[in-house]
Design a protein around this motif. Structure first.
Motif, mmCIF file in Angstrom:
data_model
loop_
_atom_site.group_PDB
_atom_site.id
_atom_site.type_symbol
_atom_site.label_atom_id
_atom_site.label_comp_id
_atom_site.label_asym_id
_atom_site.label_seq_id
_atom_site.Cartn_x
_atom_site.Cartn_y
_atom_site.Cartn_z
ATOM 1 N N ILE A 1 0.872 -1.172 0.000
ATOM 2 C CA ILE A 1 0.000 0.000 0.000
ATOM 3 C C ILE A 1 0.906 1.217 0.000
ATOM 4 O O ILE A 1 1.765 1.352 0.881
ATOM 5 C CB ILE A 1 -0.931 0.051 1.227
ATOM 6 C CG1 ILE A 1 -1.864 -1.162 1.266
ATOM 7 C CG2 ILE A 1 -1.762 1.335 1.208
ATOM 8 C CD1 ILE A 1 -2.752 -1.198 2.495
ATOM 9 N N ALA A 2 0.745 2.077 -0.991
ATOM 10 C CA ALA A 2 1.568 3.290 -1.075
ATOM 11 C C ALA A 2 0.659 4.509 -0.990
ATOM 12 O O ALA A 2 -0.408 4.552 -1.608
ATOM 13 C CB ALA A 2 2.366 3.316 -2.375
ATOM 14 N N SER A 3 1.102 5.504 -0.220
ATOM 15 C CA SER A 3 0.281 6.690 -0.019
ATOM 16 C C SER A 3 1.158 7.911 0.221
ATOM 17 O O SER A 3 2.323 7.799 0.621
ATOM 18 C CB SER A 3 -0.669 6.495 1.170
ATOM 19 O OG SER A 3 0.063 6.266 2.365
ATOM 20 N N ALA A 4 0.569 9.076 -0.021
ATOM 21 C CA ALA A 4 1.234 10.346 0.242
ATOM 22 C C ALA A 4 0.168 11.437 0.219
ATOM 23 O O ALA A 4 -0.824 11.324 -0.511
ATOM 24 C CB ALA A 4 2.318 10.641 -0.807
ATOM 25 N N PRO A 5 0.354 12.493 1.021
ATOM 26 C CA PRO A 5 -0.629 13.588 1.011
ATOM 27 C C PRO A 5 -0.797 14.175 -0.386
ATOM 28 O O PRO A 5 0.188 14.413 -1.090
ATOM 29 C CB PRO A 5 -0.006 14.608 1.974
ATOM 30 C CG PRO A 5 0.872 13.798 2.875
ATOM 31 C CD PRO A 5 1.425 12.709 2.011
ATOM 32 N N GLY A 6 -2.050 14.368 -0.792
ATOM 33 C CA GLY A 6 -2.333 14.939 -2.099
ATOM 34 C C GLY A 6 -2.382 13.940 -3.233
ATOM 35 O O GLY A 6 -2.606 14.312 -4.389
#
Length: 288
Positions: free
Chosen positions: A217-222
């Motif tokens: 699972i990869a995530s980042a703000p925006g």
């Protein structure tokens, strides 16, 4: 109005007519229409309908803090992948199913750490980058990974032989969007067959196997979070995954390396396996 075979649908739909939430009203109506249509098509006996209720009850009884049988049922019916595919964003890495074993929080680890805490299996090094669709790095992106051991089991399945958090890691990409960690080469494995979903597979003569993979699972703000897999290229069952999750773009070589200098740099023995997994995240809120 008498409740008959011909008036049943209208009666139930009318009962939901005053549901305040429009989306809920839409969902209740659609589920009712399709379920009634299914019953009209199959014309189940009372005993068959009671068997269906018993099956779903058994699925619920198999759910606990470390096992999600309803997710498994959704997976083997292809519904999980259908929902994932319909909600995917073509600008980013292709998504796949979450699976039933993302049941415990991955421990925070530093880049380059080992996620294998048991010390068995074929060592491997996984590297990757997290970028936007234009190839620009996303510094500090969060990369959550989890995988089975070399015997095909997750930590929650074998708490007697695997410590909690084994095979799991929560990493933050560096300033270049890069991440890397050490682990073991995962193997193919059967999904749990000791419950009602396993009996369903047996009754339909379907095999329960999944090809070897690492969950990500990869995530980042925006950016839009992506749930995906990295599949091992030479694994059996790539063409018949029990949960229909394989996509060509996600298959990666876990090539053997005898490079002593590289092994020393990563802190693994020679030989080891090496894989690279670039991840693209689409910007949230933009048209697909």
């Amino acid at each position: 109005m008498d409740f008959t075979e011909h008036t049943a649908l209208d009666a139930v739909l009318a009962s939901f007519a005053d549901t305040p939430d429009a989306r809920l009203r839409q969902i209740l109506g659609a589920v009712t229409r399709h379920l009634h249509a299914l019953v009209h098509e199959l014309r189940p006996t009372t005993a068959e309908w009671e068997s269906a209720i018993a099956f779903l009850t058994a699925v619920g009884h198999m759910c606990d803090d470390t096992r999600q049988e309803f997710v498994l049922l959704s997976d083997v019916l292809g519904v999980s992948m259908l929902v994932e595919t319909m909600n995917g964003d073509a600008r980013g890495t292709e998504g796949t199913v979450l699976g039933p074993f993302h049941m415990s929080e991955s421990p925070r680890r530093e880049l380059g750490d080992r996620i294998d805490e048991v010390g068995t299996g074929v060592p491997c090094v996984v590297t990757g980058t997290v970028t936007d669709p234009d190839g620009e790095a996303i510094p500090g992106a969060v990369v959550d990974v989890w995988q089975c051991d070399e015997n095909g089991f997750y930590d929650v399945q074998r708490p007697d032989t695997q410590p909690p958090g084994n095979g799991r890691g929560l990493f933050h990409a560096d300033d270049r969007g890069a991440f890397w960690f050490r682990g073991v080469v995962p193997t193919y494995y059967p999904i749990p067959t000791d419950g009602p979903v396993g009996r369903l597979l047996g009754a339909s003569r379907r095999h329960p196997y999944r090809p070897a993979h690492v969950h990500v699972i990869a995530s980042a703000p925006g950016f839009t979070t992506v749930t995906t897999h990295m599949f091992v290229a030479d694994s059996p069952y790539l063409d018949s995954d029990a949960v229909f999750a394989v996509k060509h773009s996600l298959v990666r070589d876990f090539a053997e390396s005898a490079d002593a200098a590289e092994a020393a740099r990563y802190g693994v023995p020679v030989p080891f396996r090496r894989a690279h997994f670039p991840i693209r995240l689409a910007r949230a809120g933009r048209p697909r």
